[in-house]
Design an enzyme around this catalytic site. Structure first.
Site, short mmCIF file in Angstrom:
data_model
loop_
_atom_site.label_atom_id
_atom_site.label_comp_id
_atom_site.label_asym_id
_atom_site.label_seq_id
_atom_site.Cartn_x
_atom_site.Cartn_y
_atom_site.Cartn_z
N HIS A 133 0.84 -1.20 0.00
CA HIS A 133 0.00 0.00 0.00
C HIS A 133 0.88 1.26 0.00
O HIS A 133 0.63 2.20 -0.74
CB HIS A 133 -0.89 0.05 1.25
CG HIS A 133 -1.92 -1.04 1.35
ND1 HIS A 133 -2.11 -1.79 2.49
CD2 HIS A 133 -2.83 -1.51 0.44
CE1 HIS A 133 -3.11 -2.65 2.30
NE2 HIS A 133 -3.54 -2.52 1.06
N LYS B 276 -19.10 -5.44 7.49
CA LYS B 276 -17.88 -6.27 7.57
C LYS B 276 -17.22 -6.04 8.91
O LYS B 276 -17.19 -4.92 9.40
CB LYS B 276 -16.89 -5.84 6.47
CG LYS B 276 -17.01 -6.59 5.17
CD LYS B 276 -15.74 -6.32 4.39
CE LYS B 276 -15.83 -6.70 2.95
NZ LYS B 276 -14.65 -6.19 2.21
N ARG C 182 -2.31 -6.26 -8.34
CA ARG C 182 -1.23 -7.19 -8.06
C ARG C 182 -1.07 -8.23 -9.16
O ARG C 182 -0.03 -8.38 -9.74
CB ARG C 182 -1.46 -7.89 -6.72
CG ARG C 182 -1.02 -7.06 -5.55
CD ARG C 182 -1.62 -7.54 -4.28
NE ARG C 182 -3.06 -7.37 -4.28
CZ ARG C 182 -3.82 -7.52 -3.22
NH1 ARG C 182 -3.29 -7.90 -2.08
NH2 ARG C 182 -5.11 -7.34 -3.29
N SER D 261 -3.04 -7.81 3.02
CA SER D 261 -3.33 -7.59 4.45
C SER D 261 -3.73 -8.90 5.11
O SER D 261 -3.38 -9.16 6.27
CB SER D 261 -4.46 -6.57 4.62
OG SER D 261 -4.08 -5.33 4.10
P1 ADP Z 1 -9.84 -3.66 -0.47
O1 ADP Z 1 -10.50 -4.32 0.69
O2 ADP Z 1 -10.58 -2.48 -1.01
O3 ADP Z 1 -9.32 -4.56 -1.56
P2 ADP Z 1 -7.12 -3.37 0.47
O4 ADP Z 1 -6.75 -2.58 1.67
O5 ADP Z 1 -6.90 -4.83 0.52
O6 ADP Z 1 -8.61 -2.96 0.21
O7 ADP Z 1 -6.39 -2.80 -0.82
C1 ADP Z 1 -6.56 -1.48 -1.26
C2 ADP Z 1 -5.99 -1.37 -2.66
O8 ADP Z 1 -4.60 -1.64 -2.62
C3 ADP Z 1 -6.56 -2.33 -3.68
O9 ADP Z 1 -6.60 -1.67 -4.94
C4 ADP Z 1 -5.57 -3.46 -3.72
O10 ADP Z 1 -5.58 -4.15 -4.96
C5 ADP Z 1 -4.28 -2.68 -3.53
N1 ADP Z 1 -3.22 -3.49 -2.95
C6 ADP Z 1 -3.31 -4.34 -1.90
N2 ADP Z 1 -2.11 -4.92 -1.65
C7 ADP Z 1 -1.24 -4.42 -2.58
C8 ADP Z 1 0.14 -4.65 -2.88
N3 ADP Z 1 0.86 -5.52 -2.20
N4 ADP Z 1 0.69 -3.96 -3.91
C9 ADP Z 1 -0.06 -3.10 -4.63
N5 ADP Z 1 -1.36 -2.85 -4.41
C10 ADP Z 1 -1.96 -3.49 -3.40
#
Ligand code: ADP
Length: 162
Positions: free
Chosen positions: A18, A42, A91, A129
């Site tokens: 992130h 959620k 990703r 995450s």
């Molecule tokens: P959500 O629940 O909306 O998917 P996340 O917090 O998991 O939220 O992710 C937010 C954004 O960051 C999403 O667009 C996700 O694809 C992207 N993201 C998550 N992990 C990574 C990573 N390791 N590298 C790049 N982008 C990521």
């Protein structure tokens, strides 16, 4: 012109992936709003306040990045904040279908809103995450996955702070 972008997500918790996306977005836009989604349907692992605190710790030194939270539809929040675009990280192919569907839905709801995808960095593209939560809950070392300043907070949350 002042270009505003919103990076929405659960950030449950923030990972190095992130942070990498946010740093790149901050170079492309005048103002980046990192927006934690508060979804009453959620049950996140970390509370909204914990997620906001970890983001602030991880990003505190970037002058054009704001940390916020929002409830309800992203398309409405973008209107409210006068955002020009949404940033999402991609990703692998597994992210694509959901992200494409969400981008098109948001465009229908708010036709002025663009979604911009940044491809994940090759060093962090495997990170999620949920994987961090799983490793941390079993007392594993998460220092390669999350910013150093939030490691302790996550370990504490799971009662592994020794
Ligand atoms: P959500 O629940 O909306 O998917 P996340 O917090 O998991 O939220 O992710 C937010 C954004 O960051 C999403 O667009 C996700 O694809 C992207 N993201 C998550 N992990 C990574 C990573 N390791 N590298 C790049 N982008 C990521």
């Amino acid at each position: 012109m002042n270009k505003i972008v919103i990076y929405p997500g659960s950030f449950d918790p923030v990972t190095r992936g992130h942070v990498e996306i946010i740093k790149r977005a901050a170079k492309m836009f005048d103002h980046v709003i990192v927006a934690v989604l508060v979804n009453s349907a959620k049950k996140p692992c970390f509370s909204t306040d914990e997620r906001l605190d970890m983001l602030r710790l991880a990003l505190g030194n970037i002058h054009n990045v704001e940390i916020a939270s929002f409830e309800g539809l992203l398309a409405n929040y973008c209107k409210e904040r006068k955002a020009d675009a949404v940033i999402r990280g991609l990703r692998a192919v597994t992210d694509f279908e959901y992200e494409f569907q969400m981008a098109l839905t948001n465009k229908k709801l708010n036709p002025n809103l663009e979604t911009i995808f940044l491809t994940a960095d090759s060093d962090s593209m495997y990170l999620s995450s949920s994987m961090v939560r799983e490793v941390a809950s079993m007392g594993g070392d998460i220092s390669n996955f999350v910013p150093a300043c939030v490691c302790e907070k996550i370990a504490e949350h799971f009662g592994h702070n020794d």
